[in-house]
Design a protein around this motif. Structure first.
Motif, PDB file in Angstrom:
ATOM      1  N   ARG A  54      35.249  45.044 127.139  1.00 26.96           N
ATOM      2  CA  ARG A  54      35.751  45.452 128.447  1.00 26.96           C
ATOM      3  C   ARG A  54      36.287  46.875 128.361  1.00 26.96           C
ATOM      4  NH1 ARG A  54      37.593  40.023 128.217  1.00 26.96           N
ATOM      5  NH2 ARG A  54      36.815  38.699 129.900  1.00 26.96           N
ATOM      6  N   GLY A  55      36.745  47.379 129.498  1.00 25.81           N
ATOM      7  CA  GLY A  55      37.221  48.746 129.567  1.00 25.81           C
ATOM      8  C   GLY A  55      36.062  49.668 129.894  1.00 25.81           C
ATOM      9  N   VAL A  56      36.147  50.913 129.467  1.00 27.00           N
ATOM     10  CA  VAL A  56      35.053  51.858 129.655  1.00 27.00           C
ATOM     11  C   VAL A  56      34.001  51.560 128.592  1.00 27.00           C
ATOM     12  CG1 VAL A  56      34.390  54.279 129.547  1.00 27.00           C
ATOM     13  CG2 VAL A  56      36.527  53.635 130.657  1.00 27.00           C
ATOM     14  N   THR A  57      32.798  51.283 129.032  1.00 30.75           N
ATOM     15  CA  THR A  57      31.744  50.951 128.070  1.00 30.75           C
ATOM     16  C   THR A  57      30.770  52.133 127.949  1.00 30.75           C
ATOM     17  OG1 THR A  57      30.583  49.750 129.830  1.00 30.75           O
ATOM     18  CG2 THR A  57      31.982  48.469 128.347  1.00 30.75           C
ATOM     19  N   GLY A  58      29.707  52.136 128.742  1.00 28.04           N
ATOM     20  CA  GLY A  58      28.765  53.241 128.669  1.00 28.04           C
ATOM     21  C   GLY A  58      27.559  52.918 127.808  1.00 28.04           C
ATOM     22  N   PRO A  59      26.610  53.851 127.715  1.00 23.18           N
ATOM     23  CA  PRO A  59      25.327  53.586 127.056  1.00 23.18           C
ATOM     24  C   PRO A  59      25.441  53.164 125.594  1.00 23.18           C
ATOM     25  CG  PRO A  59      25.186  55.574 128.383  1.00 23.18           C
ATOM     26  CD  PRO A  59      26.623  55.184 128.371  1.00 23.18           C
ATOM     27  N   LEU A  60      26.320  53.791 124.822  1.00 22.33           N
ATOM     28  CA  LEU A  60      26.406  53.446 123.409  1.00 22.33           C
ATOM     29  C   LEU A  60      26.936  52.025 123.226  1.00 22.33           C
ATOM     30  CD1 LEU A  60      26.011  54.513 120.516  1.00 22.33           C
ATOM     31  CD2 LEU A  60      28.428  55.130 120.522  1.00 22.33           C
ATOM     32  N   VAL A  61      27.968  51.654 123.977  1.00 18.67           N
ATOM     33  CA  VAL A  61      28.510  50.288 123.886  1.00 18.67           C
ATOM     34  C   VAL A  61      27.478  49.286 124.389  1.00 18.67           C
ATOM     35  CG1 VAL A  61      30.339  48.732 124.656  1.00 18.67           C
ATOM     36  CG2 VAL A  61      30.878  51.102 124.107  1.00 18.67           C
ATOM     37  N   ASP A  62      26.760  49.637 125.432  1.00 17.79           N
ATOM     38  CA  ASP A  62      25.707  48.741 125.929  1.00 17.79           C
ATOM     39  C   ASP A  62      24.634  48.524 124.858  1.00 17.79           C
ATOM     40  OD1 ASP A  62      27.036  48.621 128.330  1.00 17.79           O
ATOM     41  OD2 ASP A  62      25.751  50.090 129.339  1.00 17.79           O
ATOM     42  N   GLU A  63      24.313  49.588 124.133  1.00 21.90           N
ATOM     43  CA  GLU A  63      23.326  49.494 123.053  1.00 21.90           C
ATOM     44  C   GLU A  63      23.827  48.571 121.948  1.00 21.90           C
ATOM     45  OE1 GLU A  63      20.850  52.624 120.169  1.00 21.90           O
ATOM     46  OE2 GLU A  63      22.506  53.337 121.423  1.00 21.90           O
ATOM     47  N   ILE A  64      25.083  48.734 121.567  1.00 23.93           N
ATOM     48  CA  ILE A  64      25.694  47.911 120.525  1.00 23.93           C
ATOM     49  C   ILE A  64      25.792  46.453 120.953  1.00 23.93           C
ATOM     50  CG2 ILE A  64      27.893  47.454 119.349  1.00 23.93           C
ATOM     51  CD1 ILE A  64      28.374  50.511 119.398  1.00 23.93           C
ATOM     52  N   SER A  65      26.072  46.208 122.231  1.00 23.86           N
ATOM     53  CA  SER A  65      26.440  44.879 122.722  1.00 23.86           C
ATOM     54  C   SER A  65      25.263  43.966 123.022  1.00 23.86           C
ATOM     55  CB  SER A  65      27.307  45.021 123.977  1.00 23.86           C
ATOM     56  OG  SER A  65      28.467  45.762 123.692  1.00 23.86           O
ATOM     57  N   LYS A  66      24.045  44.465 122.936  1.00 19.83           N
ATOM     58  CA  LYS A  66      22.903  43.580 123.144  1.00 19.83           C
ATOM     59  C   LYS A  66      22.888  42.525 122.041  1.00 19.83           C
ATOM     60  CE  LYS A  66      20.011  47.042 125.426  1.00 19.83           C
ATOM     61  NZ  LYS A  66      18.792  47.883 125.339  1.00 19.83           N
ATOM     62  N   ARG A  67      22.488  41.303 122.403  1.00 22.42           N
ATOM     63  CA  ARG A  67      22.550  40.181 121.465  1.00 22.42           C
ATOM     64  C   ARG A  67      21.173  39.592 121.181  1.00 22.42           C
ATOM     65  NH1 ARG A  67      27.867  38.474 120.658  1.00 22.42           N
ATOM     66  NH2 ARG A  67      29.365  39.300 122.182  1.00 22.42           N
ATOM     67  N   THR A  68      21.044  39.077 119.980  1.00 17.94           N
ATOM     68  CA  THR A  68      19.840  38.357 119.613  1.00 17.94           C
ATOM     69  C   THR A  68      19.910  36.953 120.212  1.00 17.94           C
ATOM     70  OG1 THR A  68      20.848  37.535 117.570  1.00 17.94           O
ATOM     71  CG2 THR A  68      19.704  39.653 117.454  1.00 17.94           C
ATOM     72  N   THR A  69      18.861  36.165 120.025  1.00 18.76           N
ATOM     73  CA  THR A  69      18.824  34.826 120.618  1.00 18.76           C
ATOM     74  C   THR A  69      19.917  33.918 120.045  1.00 18.76           C
ATOM     75  OG1 THR A  69      17.138  34.207 118.990  1.00 18.76           O
ATOM     76  CG2 THR A  69      16.367  34.924 121.164  1.00 18.76           C
ATOM     77  N   ASP A  70      20.369  34.203 118.820  1.00 20.54           N
ATOM     78  CA  ASP A  70      21.430  33.372 118.236  1.00 20.54           C
ATOM     79  C   ASP A  70      22.823  33.901 118.539  1.00 20.54           C
ATOM     80  OD1 ASP A  70      21.554  35.598 116.626  1.00 20.54           O
ATOM     81  OD2 ASP A  70      21.233  34.531 114.738  1.00 20.54           O
ATOM     82  N   GLY A  71      22.934  34.946 119.387  1.00 17.34           N
ATOM     83  CA  GLY A  71      24.222  35.457 119.816  1.00 17.34           C
ATOM     84  C   GLY A  71      24.760  36.617 119.009  1.00 17.34           C
ATOM     85  N   ASP A  72      24.088  36.967 117.906  1.00 18.18           N
ATOM     86  CA  ASP A  72      24.563  38.083 117.091  1.00 18.18           C
ATOM     87  C   ASP A  72      24.279  39.403 117.795  1.00 18.18           C
ATOM     88  OD1 ASP A  72      25.630  39.421 114.959  1.00 18.18           O
ATOM     89  OD2 ASP A  72      23.903  39.169 113.639  1.00 18.18           O
ATOM     90  N   LEU A  73      25.135  40.395 117.550  1.00 14.78           N
ATOM     91  CA  LEU A  73      24.925  41.726 118.109  1.00 14.78           C
ATOM     92  C   LEU A  73      23.770  42.430 117.385  1.00 14.78           C
ATOM     93  CD1 LEU A  73      28.612  43.012 118.376  1.00 14.78           C
ATOM     94  CD2 LEU A  73      27.243  41.985 120.184  1.00 14.78           C
ATOM     95  N   TYR A  74      23.142  43.380 118.083  1.00 17.58           N
ATOM     96  CA  TYR A  74      22.079  44.181 117.473  1.00 17.58           C
ATOM     97  C   TYR A  74      22.645  45.302 116.594  1.00 17.58           C
ATOM     98  CZ  TYR A  74      17.997  42.282 119.888  1.00 17.58           C
ATOM     99  OH  TYR A  74      16.970  41.474 120.296  1.00 17.58           O
TER     100      TYR A  74
END
Length: 603
Positions: free
Chosen positions: A215-235
């Motif tokens: 939460r808070g200010v996110t942006g493109p880099l956080v969005d890139e980090i926050s994508k998850r695999t099918t098992d819920g792990d971050l990319y």
């Protein structure tokens, strides 16, 4: 001088060949001395953990097992040790003691291979740190100190000094969202960066082990980090693995620093499974641990607890300051099975959960919080008219404890207390409406707690609630943060694992500036920080703590580390002389105005 054989044979549980259904729990190593195996079966005994060891000299050996009876008088975490398929008479984890070397009698072992197995009896958090086979009656060292650590090193054949694992341009400690953002930014700027994380996964409170969303200010880099695999792990790990300048050290706990004057020279870290110790050197260090861990080891000035209203004239601050802080939280998820599911009696949880019977506030899946759950109206339930509207919502963070305990030395106690509350509540729901919830079972219960508040660094400036509300202009403004003041107040009169009140103050909803002076230590010249432990008051920190906000701090500190390298200087000097350039780089990263390939070529 005694030989290794004279000292005995040490078998670390984390070095077992096969964990079976047990899990490696290393989060309390600095508190209790070592990683350990945990039988986390939510009431169902887990499969045996097994290993094969070599006995150099056959004969009679005395057996010691380092374990813990985590609810004295009730012993919910009992297990057996099997030696070559035969269980010792002792039930371990049932002696009413905290971490201790529990004697298990003696065994006669032949020269050659011997098989060991940890056999869980309950499914409720039995724990084994290590097994020691001795040729005499002397107990292993109980006290967790340098003597005990040297004893373990010697028996495991680990050098007394850490191995040099490299010299980097910058070392980042802590692999949560801020740490990932710092490491990615540094690597893409062309700097050689080491990221040290004490867990097997990246993401911290956003990791698959816990599951919050930034939460808070996110942006493109956080969005890139926050994508998850099918098992819920971050990319995140995949992103860092693509960067040739980045080296990630997973399952490494930083246990000390080496300093010279007011600077950190290197950090020492220990690998959870092997015990191997390494040293990492750099001219600049960024602490993203959330615990100010590098500051505690190096002597940085820190802040702790709540400041009084008078100290900074903050409207949300209490009249009297104290050492209370946000507690930790354990997340869980339930489901309805296709057929009835039994659940063992948990009398050791009743004193904690009493008749509480609301399983709302579940984690639906990693990244999706605040899900409803089964609810049975308790006779003691507070009337709706007396409850704040927000407190009626099924929010995950209502399961919170430890606000008045020491988060550094009592974290295992806090986690265990929350597990007792969750198991007790689950049992209440099933027993109070047995027909309705006959099929109810746990889908998942975290054994890693979402961490709350620790010490905060003191920088050259301390940001306050008033600064945020007034959108104070700073000459060294470097990034922006956003979100509400999020304050948790304990004190539920009946259920102390639940919050009494939750302040969620949206302010004016607009972002505000973070001065760079809040992102470096005031007295350790080459130490910066990003995340919940930057230089802020307790009230201001309830806003800056959000993971997206912490990632913005991290971007700025990584950019500052790049400038420290470029100009061969310190963060404080960057603040005095290079703020325009620092803002340019930080903005370019935050707004993704440059490509994913090395930013250095674009700036």
């Amino acid at each position: 001088m005694p030989t290794l054989l004279d000292l005995g044979i040490l078998v670390e549980a984390e070095a077992f060949d096969d964990f079976g259904g047990w899990v490696l729990d290393s989060q309390f190593e600095l508190q209790m001395g070592s990683p350990y195996l945990l039988a986390h079966g939510n009431g169902r005994p887990v499969a045996d953990a097994t290993t094969t060891i070599s006995i150099p000299d056959g004969g009679e050996y005395n057996v010691w097992v380092r374990t813990k009876d985590w609810v004295p008088s009730y012993h919910p975490g009992r297990f057996n040790l099997l030696v070559n398929g035969i269980a010792l008479d002792t039930e371990f984890g049932a002696n009413d003691r905290d971490w201790n070397w529990q004697p298990g009698g003696s065994v006669t072992l032949a020269t050659g291979a011997t098989k060991l197995a940890l056999h869980d009896l309950t499914g409720f958090c039995g724990r084994c740190d290590a097994i020691f086979l001795s040729r005499d009656d002397k107990a292993p060292p109980e006290k967790v100190d340098s003597v005990e650590r040297a004893w373990r090193r010697r028996l495991r054949g680990i050098p007394s000094e850490p191995e040099n694992a490299g010299i980097f341009d910058v070392v980042v400690v802590g692999g949560g969202v801020p740490g990932i953002a710092a490491a990615l930014t540094a690597a893409r700027l062309g700097d050689r960066v080491a990221l040290v994380q004490d867990r097997p996964y990246l993401g911290g409170n956003a990791s698959v082990e816990i599951g919050l969303r930034p939460r808070g200010v996110t942006g493109p880099l956080v969005d890139e980090i926050s994508k998850r695999t099918t098992d819920g792990d971050l990319y995140a790990k995949q992103l860092l693995d693509r960067e040739p300048n980045a080296t990630v050290f997973l399952e490494h706990t930083v246990y000390s620093t080496v300093t010279a004057g007011s600077s950190i020279v290197s950090v020492n870290a220990r690998h959870a499974r092997s015990g191997r110790e390494i040293s990492l050197s750099a001219p600049i260090f960024i602490d993203c641990s959330g615990k100010a861990i590098l500051g505690l080891y190096s002597g940085a000035e820190t802040l702790f607890g709540q400041e009084s209203k008078a100290e900074y004239r903050e409207s949300l601050a209490p009249a009297q300051g104290d050492n209370s802080h946000h507690g930790n939280t354990v997340f869980f998820r339930t489901r309805m099975a296709d057929s009835p599911v039994a659940f063992p009696s948990v009398p050791w949880a009743t004193k904690v959960a009493k008749d509480f019977s609301n399983l709302g506030g579940q984690l639906e899946k990693p990244g999706v919080e605040n899900a409803p759950g089964p609810l049975v109206v308790s006779p003691r339930q507070t009337p709706d008219s007396a409850v704040q509207p927000r407190m009626k919502m099924p929010l995950t963070h209502f399961w919170e404890y430890g606000q008045s305990l020491d988060p550094y030395t009592q974290a295992e106690q806090i986690r265990d207390y929350l597990l007792r509350a969750i198991y007790g509540t689950f049992s209440n729901v099933k027993t109070m409406e047995p027909q309705t919830y006959a099929n109810l079972e746990f889908d998942w219960v975290a054994y890693v707690a979402a961490q709350g508040e620790f010490r905060r660094y003191k920088g050259d400036y301390i940001l306050t609630e008033t600064d945020i509300r007034d959108h104070k202009a700073f000459p060294d403004a470097v990034v922006q943060n956003g979100g509400a003041f999020c304050l948790h107040y304990p004190g539920n009169e009946t259920y102390d694992f639940r919050l009494k009140y939750w302040e969620w103050d949206e302010r004016d909803g607009k972002p505000y500036d973070i001065p760079f002076r809040c992102l470096y230590s005031t007295n350790i010249s080459n130490l910066m920080m990003a995340g919940k432990h930057i230089s802020v008051t307790h009230i201001a920190g309830s806003n800056t703590k959000f993971m997206g906000n912490g990632a913005q701090h991290a971007i700025a500190t990584a950019a500052a580390a790049h400038l420290c390298k470029k100009y061969k200087t310190t963060p404080q000097d960057v603040c005095a002389k290079h703020m325009a350039e620092l803002r340019t780089i930080s903005t370019a990263v935050s707004e993704a105005k440059i490509g994913r390939s090395h930013l250095k070529a674009n700036l």
